[in-house]
Scaffold this motif. Structure first.
Motif, PDB file in Angstrom:
ATOM      1  N   ASP A   1       0.813  -1.227   0.001  1.00 39.54           N
ATOM      2  CA  ASP A   1       0.053   0.004  -0.140  1.00 39.54           C
ATOM      3  C   ASP A   1       0.875   1.227   0.073  1.00 39.54           C
ATOM      4  OD1 ASP A   1      -2.168  -1.512   0.181  1.00 39.54           O
ATOM      5  OD2 ASP A   1      -2.819  -1.382   2.368  1.00 39.54           O
ATOM      6  N   ASP A   2       1.964   1.224   0.781  1.00 43.60           N
ATOM      7  CA  ASP A   2       2.640   2.432   0.825  1.00 43.60           C
ATOM      8  C   ASP A   2       3.359   2.910  -0.609  1.00 43.60           C
ATOM      9  OD1 ASP A   2       4.299   0.037   0.680  1.00 43.60           O
ATOM     10  OD2 ASP A   2       5.799   1.057   2.357  1.00 43.60           O
ATOM     11  N   TYR A   3       3.649   1.730  -1.609  1.00 45.93           N
ATOM     12  CA  TYR A   3       4.142   2.002  -2.869  1.00 45.93           C
ATOM     13  C   TYR A   3       3.143   2.663  -3.775  1.00 45.93           C
ATOM     14  CZ  TYR A   3       8.578  -0.580  -2.358  1.00 45.93           C
ATOM     15  OH  TYR A   3       9.699  -0.909  -1.934  1.00 45.93           O
ATOM     16  N   ILE A   4       1.901   2.254  -3.446  1.00 45.67           N
ATOM     17  CA  ILE A   4       0.527   2.532  -4.243  1.00 45.67           C
ATOM     18  C   ILE A   4       0.342   4.118  -4.135  1.00 45.67           C
ATOM     19  CG2 ILE A   4      -1.734   2.193  -4.951  1.00 45.67           C
ATOM     20  CD1 ILE A   4      -1.488  -0.632  -4.035  1.00 45.67           C
ATOM     21  N   ALA A   5       0.313   4.406  -2.555  1.00 38.80           N
ATOM     22  CA  ALA A   5       0.011   5.646  -2.247  1.00 38.80           C
ATOM     23  C   ALA A   5       1.247   6.801  -2.625  1.00 38.80           C
ATOM     24  CB  ALA A   5      -0.201   5.723  -0.718  1.00 38.80           C
ATOM     25  N   LYS A   6       2.299   6.301  -2.462  1.00 35.38           N
ATOM     26  CA  LYS A   6       3.425   7.307  -2.718  1.00 35.38           C
ATOM     27  C   LYS A   6       3.298   7.474  -4.401  1.00 35.38           C
ATOM     28  CE  LYS A   6       7.093   9.993  -1.497  1.00 35.38           C
ATOM     29  NZ  LYS A   6       6.793  10.876  -0.745  1.00 35.38           N
ATOM     30  N   ALA A   7       3.204   6.468  -5.198  1.00 38.48           N
ATOM     31  CA  ALA A   7       3.283   6.670  -6.495  1.00 38.48           C
ATOM     32  C   ALA A   7       2.270   7.508  -7.178  1.00 38.48           C
ATOM     33  CB  ALA A   7       3.139   5.212  -7.211  1.00 38.48           C
ATOM     34  N   LEU A   8       0.921   7.322  -6.562  1.00 36.36           N
ATOM     35  CA  LEU A   8      -0.060   8.362  -6.782  1.00 36.36           C
ATOM     36  C   LEU A   8       0.089   9.851  -6.462  1.00 36.36           C
ATOM     37  CD1 LEU A   8      -3.236   5.832  -6.115  1.00 36.36           C
ATOM     38  CD2 LEU A   8      -1.993   6.312  -7.999  1.00 36.36           C
ATOM     39  N   GLU A   9       0.819   9.981  -5.006  1.00 35.23           N
ATOM     40  CA  GLU A   9       0.932  11.146  -4.605  1.00 35.23           C
ATOM     41  C   GLU A   9       2.072  11.907  -5.498  1.00 35.23           C
ATOM     42  OE1 GLU A   9       3.474  13.111  -0.705  1.00 35.23           O
ATOM     43  OE2 GLU A   9       2.357  10.945  -0.515  1.00 35.23           O
TER      44      GLU A   9
ATOM     45  N   SER B   1      -0.043   8.330 -13.119  1.00 33.04           N
ATOM     46  CA  SER B   1      -1.670   8.163 -13.412  1.00 33.04           C
ATOM     47  C   SER B   1      -1.843   6.609 -13.679  1.00 33.04           C
ATOM     48  CB  SER B   1      -1.697   8.650 -14.610  1.00 33.04           C
ATOM     49  OG  SER B   1      -1.501  10.164 -14.945  1.00 33.04           O
ATOM     50  N   GLY B   2      -1.032   5.574 -13.369  1.00 29.87           N
ATOM     51  CA  GLY B   2      -1.275   4.244 -13.419  1.00 29.87           C
ATOM     52  C   GLY B   2      -0.460   3.359 -12.618  1.00 29.87           C
ATOM     53  N   PHE B   3      -0.878   2.322 -12.349  1.00 30.53           N
ATOM     54  CA  PHE B   3      -0.058   1.361 -11.288  1.00 30.53           C
ATOM     55  C   PHE B   3      -0.596   0.087 -11.778  1.00 30.53           C
ATOM     56  CE2 PHE B   3       1.736  -0.522  -7.884  1.00 30.53           C
ATOM     57  CZ  PHE B   3       2.457   0.200  -7.148  1.00 30.53           C
ATOM     58  N   LEU B   4       0.215  -0.704 -12.261  1.00 33.95           N
ATOM     59  CA  LEU B   4       0.144  -1.923 -12.813  1.00 33.95           C
ATOM     60  C   LEU B   4       1.172  -3.028 -11.996  1.00 33.95           C
ATOM     61  CD1 LEU B   4       0.262  -1.363 -16.428  1.00 33.95           C
ATOM     62  CD2 LEU B   4      -1.846  -1.779 -15.055  1.00 33.95           C
ATOM     63  N   LEU B   5       1.016  -4.357 -11.786  1.00 32.19           N
ATOM     64  CA  LEU B   5       1.629  -5.215 -11.249  1.00 32.19           C
ATOM     65  C   LEU B   5       2.336  -6.207 -12.300  1.00 32.19           C
ATOM     66  CD1 LEU B   5      -0.513  -6.382  -8.176  1.00 32.19           C
ATOM     67  CD2 LEU B   5       1.274  -4.769  -8.436  1.00 32.19           C
ATOM     68  N   LYS B   6       3.482  -6.695 -12.285  1.00 32.76           N
ATOM     69  CA  LYS B   6       3.920  -7.345 -13.274  1.00 32.76           C
ATOM     70  C   LYS B   6       3.533  -8.681 -13.339  1.00 32.76           C
ATOM     71  CE  LYS B   6       8.375  -4.984 -13.111  1.00 32.76           C
ATOM     72  NZ  LYS B   6       9.858  -5.078 -12.779  1.00 32.76           N
TER      73      LYS B   6
ATOM     74  N   ALA C   1      -6.717   9.349 -19.284  1.00 31.75           N
ATOM     75  CA  ALA C   1      -7.320   8.897 -18.135  1.00 31.75           C
ATOM     76  C   ALA C   1      -6.470   8.207 -17.014  1.00 31.75           C
ATOM     77  CB  ALA C   1      -8.215   7.694 -18.634  1.00 31.75           C
ATOM     78  N   ALA C   2      -6.745   7.576 -16.149  1.00 34.83           N
ATOM     79  CA  ALA C   2      -6.154   6.956 -15.068  1.00 34.83           C
ATOM     80  C   ALA C   2      -6.269   5.392 -15.353  1.00 34.83           C
ATOM     81  CB  ALA C   2      -6.303   7.314 -13.764  1.00 34.83           C
ATOM     82  N   TYR C   3      -5.248   4.630 -14.679  1.00 33.67           N
ATOM     83  CA  TYR C   3      -5.734   3.277 -14.594  1.00 33.67           C
ATOM     84  C   TYR C   3      -4.843   2.490 -13.637  1.00 33.67           C
ATOM     85  CZ  TYR C   3      -6.445  -1.721 -16.428  1.00 33.67           C
ATOM     86  OH  TYR C   3      -6.580  -2.796 -16.686  1.00 33.67           O
ATOM     87  N   LEU C   4      -5.535   1.670 -12.809  1.00 30.70           N
ATOM     88  CA  LEU C   4      -5.011   0.933 -11.821  1.00 30.70           C
ATOM     89  C   LEU C   4      -5.320  -0.605 -12.072  1.00 30.70           C
ATOM     90  CD1 LEU C   4      -6.346   2.992  -8.424  1.00 30.70           C
ATOM     91  CD2 LEU C   4      -3.919   3.106  -9.747  1.00 30.70           C
ATOM     92  N   SER C   5      -4.541  -1.475 -11.785  1.00 28.13           N
ATOM     93  CA  SER C   5      -4.602  -3.044 -12.003  1.00 28.13           C
ATOM     94  C   SER C   5      -5.936  -3.267 -11.001  1.00 28.13           C
ATOM     95  CB  SER C   5      -3.324  -3.728 -11.691  1.00 28.13           C
ATOM     96  OG  SER C   5      -3.267  -3.673 -10.386  1.00 28.13           O
ATOM     97  N   PRO C   6      -6.715  -4.321 -11.359  1.00 29.61           N
ATOM     98  CA  PRO C   6      -7.943  -4.603 -10.605  1.00 29.61           C
ATOM     99  C   PRO C   6      -7.396  -4.977  -9.168  1.00 29.61           C
ATOM    100  CG  PRO C   6      -8.046  -5.575 -12.680  1.00 29.61           C
ATOM    101  CD  PRO C   6      -6.647  -5.034 -12.341  1.00 29.61           C
TER     102      PRO C   6
ATOM    103  N   ALA D   1      -6.559  -1.446  -7.693  1.00 31.56           N
ATOM    104  CA  ALA D   1      -7.853  -0.648  -7.463  1.00 31.56           C
ATOM    105  C   ALA D   1      -8.493  -1.225  -6.138  1.00 31.56           C
ATOM    106  CB  ALA D   1      -8.694  -0.760  -8.561  1.00 31.56           C
ATOM    107  N   HIS D   2      -8.546  -2.504  -5.766  1.00 36.27           N
ATOM    108  CA  HIS D   2      -9.249  -3.278  -4.573  1.00 36.27           C
ATOM    109  C   HIS D   2      -8.552  -2.776  -3.491  1.00 36.27           C
ATOM    110  CE1 HIS D   2     -11.310  -6.086  -2.229  1.00 36.27           C
ATOM    111  NE2 HIS D   2     -10.001  -6.668  -1.688  1.00 36.27           N
ATOM    112  N   ARG D   3      -7.154  -2.759  -3.455  1.00 38.23           N
ATOM    113  CA  ARG D   3      -6.649  -2.019  -2.077  1.00 38.23           C
ATOM    114  C   ARG D   3      -6.905  -0.774  -1.846  1.00 38.23           C
ATOM    115  NH1 ARG D   3      -1.140  -4.598  -1.032  1.00 38.23           N
ATOM    116  NH2 ARG D   3      -1.261  -6.676  -1.817  1.00 38.23           N
ATOM    117  N   VAL D   4      -6.865   0.018  -2.918  1.00 37.13           N
ATOM    118  CA  VAL D   4      -7.348   1.403  -2.699  1.00 37.13           C
ATOM    119  C   VAL D   4      -8.619   1.716  -2.356  1.00 37.13           C
ATOM    120  CG1 VAL D   4      -7.668   3.878  -4.121  1.00 37.13           C
ATOM    121  CG2 VAL D   4      -5.642   2.390  -4.562  1.00 37.13           C
ATOM    122  N   ILE D   5      -9.666   0.997  -2.965  1.00 30.11           N
ATOM    123  CA  ILE D   5     -11.202   1.119  -2.686  1.00 30.11           C
ATOM    124  C   ILE D   5     -11.265   0.664  -1.125  1.00 30.11           C
ATOM    125  CG2 ILE D   5     -13.571  -0.022  -2.865  1.00 30.11           C
ATOM    126  CD1 ILE D   5     -12.650   0.024  -5.848  1.00 30.11           C
ATOM    127  N   THR D   6     -10.479  -0.485  -0.591  1.00 36.63           N
ATOM    128  CA  THR D   6     -10.589  -0.884   0.889  1.00 36.63           C
ATOM    129  C   THR D   6     -10.256   0.090   1.853  1.00 36.63           C
ATOM    130  OG1 THR D   6     -10.253  -3.215  -0.108  1.00 36.63           O
ATOM    131  CG2 THR D   6      -9.767  -2.485   2.309  1.00 36.63           C
TER     132      THR D   6
END
Length: 216
Positions: A87-95, A99-104, A122-127, A130-135
């Motif tokens: 989560d800290d990587y996701i939050a920092k990247a968006l901050e 505009s997008g965050f994908l897992l290999k 547009a923006a794009y988060l891998s599913p 996106a689930h982590r962000v929504i949670t």
């Protein structure tokens, strides 16, 4: 053609990602970098539409590179591509303006969809992301919702309409079609929205739209 800069310190990973991108005739890798510093330099000289950045790279990591690209190449959309989903990587990247965050480990179709989405504004988060962000958002949504509604209160009615559609993941062109506007007008509205909300990118604006109840 959508012009792409690919940055990863592992040659085999770059080769695999490049092969996936090559399956789409409208995507072209115009430059490759083995570290973050080289990625920034190549972005400045090649002006790609999208920069695919690994998070962990030598000399300059992907997060620092994303921050520099925001200043030095604002026309380049940044997509983080990583094996790490913390989560800290996701939050920092968006901050930092990604505009997008994908897992290999994700589906190759997510890579193609993500590049196209970010290239289209547009923006794009891998599913999984996106689930982590929504949670996270759902955990304290009531308190954040009141704050988000206060922040969106200063927007005009048209800007709220644009923000709602932006929060639903639509590109500028799609928003223009939905509201019967020219794309340039939508871009102007989006720019005004980001300024009024005090956010750096569409992802952060979309989160506020969600928290304010503008997006289901």
């Amino acid at each position: 053609m959508i012009r792409i800069l690919l940055a990863d310190d592992e040659t085999m990973i770059r080769a695999g990602v490049r092969a996936i991108l090559a399956s789409d005739p409208e995507l072209e890798v115009v430059a490759e970098a083995g570290d973050g510093r080289e990625a920034v330099d190549l972005a400045i000289s090649h002006h790609p539409d999208v920069a695919l950045l690994d998070i962990r790279m030598p000399r300059l990591d992907g997060l620092a590179a994303a921050a520099e690209l925001r200043r030095a190449a604002p026309g380049t959309g940044v997509v983080m591509l990583t094996t790490f989903g913390e989560d800290d990587y996701i939050a920092k990247a968006l901050e930092l303006g990604a505009s997008g965050f994908l897992l290999k480990s994700g589906d190759p179709r997510e890579l193609l969809a993500g590049v196209r989405a970010v290239a289209g504004g547009a923006a794009y988060l891998s599913p999984k992301v996106a689930h982590r962000v929504i949670t996270q958002l759902s955990g304290g949504r009531m308190a954040r919702g009141a704050h988000a509604r206060d922040r969106t209160a200063s927007l005009t009615e048209r800007e709220r309409e644009v923000l709602a559609l932006l929060g639903s993941g639509l590109s500028n062109a799609e928003i223009a079609g939905r509201l019967h506007l020219v794309e340039g007008t939508v871009k102007a509205h989006v720019s005004a929205i980001l300024t009024r909300l005090g956010v750096r990118n569409r992802v952060q604006a979309a989160i506020i739209a969600y928290e304010a109840g503008l997006v289901a």
